[in-house]
Motif scaffolding. Structure first.
Motif: not given
Length: 352
Positions: A285-308
């Motif tokens: 579910d956090l991966v879903r959130l990361a995919n939804l907000i991936s544009e315009g958000i700090n990519p480091d935060f997005v990747n950390r969400l996807k990687n757990g």
């Protein structure tokens, strides 16, 4: 040739004799009887208040006649018939008449006899059920038999209903093991399943079931009455923490046409995946959130969400008034935003 002349003459002479008029009594129904009140089948001395549902055709017209009739009832096709009632009219001049003219015109009921206990039991059922056999016999004024007619009306599946037995509303299932079962419907040719996500608490179940893109869009289950929903093909996947609404539709055939009969919708919950991580420790579910907000958000935060690398316990969800939103409620919002990305005005990231 001389021997043939008398023979041909006799044939010609007979063909000139007037044919005797044929006596006919014919019962014809005027409407679909599945929705009528049972009282329309019960004869009294005056039926003027009943709906017009059948007509009786008598030929030739304007002859002094009377009619004897009876109605038999069978519980089903294998049961023995029971006489519900019988009746006899007074003598009247033959013509075509409707059921609501009995007792209120020149056609009077002279005598009625019947099984009162059986009639009371049938009336309590509300709608006709079983098989009704209607016999009409036509006599002249002296009591000589003239003609008869018989019609059979079948009500083997009156006012059918269908309901979902499992899941019961509020039940919680693992994403990969959602069992469903429902009550069988006599005469159903197949069953259809529809399911969707409940997007908000303000939605009615009907709105949720028919909104957007259903997760299960009228899946044809054939004639089975139970299955595992997790194993059928869906329009899109469901996730832990979602609330699902579901209904089953039985397809029955009436008068040569297919008629849908739908259960009341019920809801169930899918176990939050935040309570059960994948083998890699990544919360889907956090991966879903990361995919939804991936544009315009700090990519480091997005990747950390996807990687757990950011556990669910370190994330807090709040509304516009800074009120804390539970994870299950957030998942409803997440599902809605995934289906309606145009609703997202802006996305901001604040590290604390």
């Amino acid at each position: 040739m001389k021997r043939l002349k008398p023979f041909l003459f006799v044939i010609f002479f007979l063909s000139l004799l007037p044919l005797k008029a044929q006596n006919i009594i014919n019962l014809q129904f005027l409407q679909d009887l599945n929705s009528i009140d049972l009282g329309a089948f019960l004869i009294s001395n005056d039926l003027s208040g009943q709906p017009r549902i059948f007509q009786v055709i008598i030929q030739p017209p304007d002859k002094l006649v009377f009619v004897r009739g009876k109605v038999d009832w069978k519980k089903d096709q294998t049961s023995a018939a029971q006489e519900l009632f019988n009746f006899k009219t007074k003598v009247f001049r033959s013509r075509t008449f409707f059921n609501d003219e009995l007792g209120s015109s020149d056609i009077r009921v002279d005598d009625v006899d019947g099984n009162k206990d059986l009639a009371r039991d049938l009336v309590e059922k509300g709608k006709p059920t079983g098989i009704f056999g209607i016999t009409l016999r036509l006599f002249d004024e002296r009591g000589s038999f003239l003609a008869d007619d018989y019609e059979e009306i079948v009500f083997l599946n009156p006012s059918p209903t269908i309901s979902v037995n499992l899941p019961q509303s509020g039940a919680i299932f693992d994403v990969g093991n959602v069992q469903i079962s429902w009550t069988p419907v006599n005469g159903a040719t197949r069953y259809i399943i529809r399911a969707n996500i409940v997007q908000s608490v303000s939605q009615s179940l009907e709105e949720a079931l028919n909104s957007g893109n259903p997760i299960i869009n009228d899946f044809d289950a054939g004639t089975v009455t139970s299955l595992n929903l997790s194993q059928i093909n869906k329009n899109r996947e469901w996730y832990g923490g979602q609330k699902i609404v579901i209904a089953v539709i039985a397809i029955i055939t009436e008068s040569g046409r297919e008629k849908p009969l739908r259960s009341l919708p019920v809801t169930f919950d899918l176990k939050q995946s935040g309570l059960s991580m994948s083998i890699t420790g990544v919360n889907p579910d956090l991966v879903r959130l990361a995919n939804l907000i991936s544009e315009g958000i700090n990519p480091d935060f997005v990747n950390r969400l996807k990687n757990g690398e950011i556990p669910l316990e370190q994330i807090q969800f709040t509304d516009e008034n800074n009120n804390v939103v539970s994870f299950s409620d957030f998942l409803l919002i997440l599902s809605y935003l995934e289906s309606n990305k145009s609703s997202i005005i802006s996305v901001n990231f604040t590290s604390k």
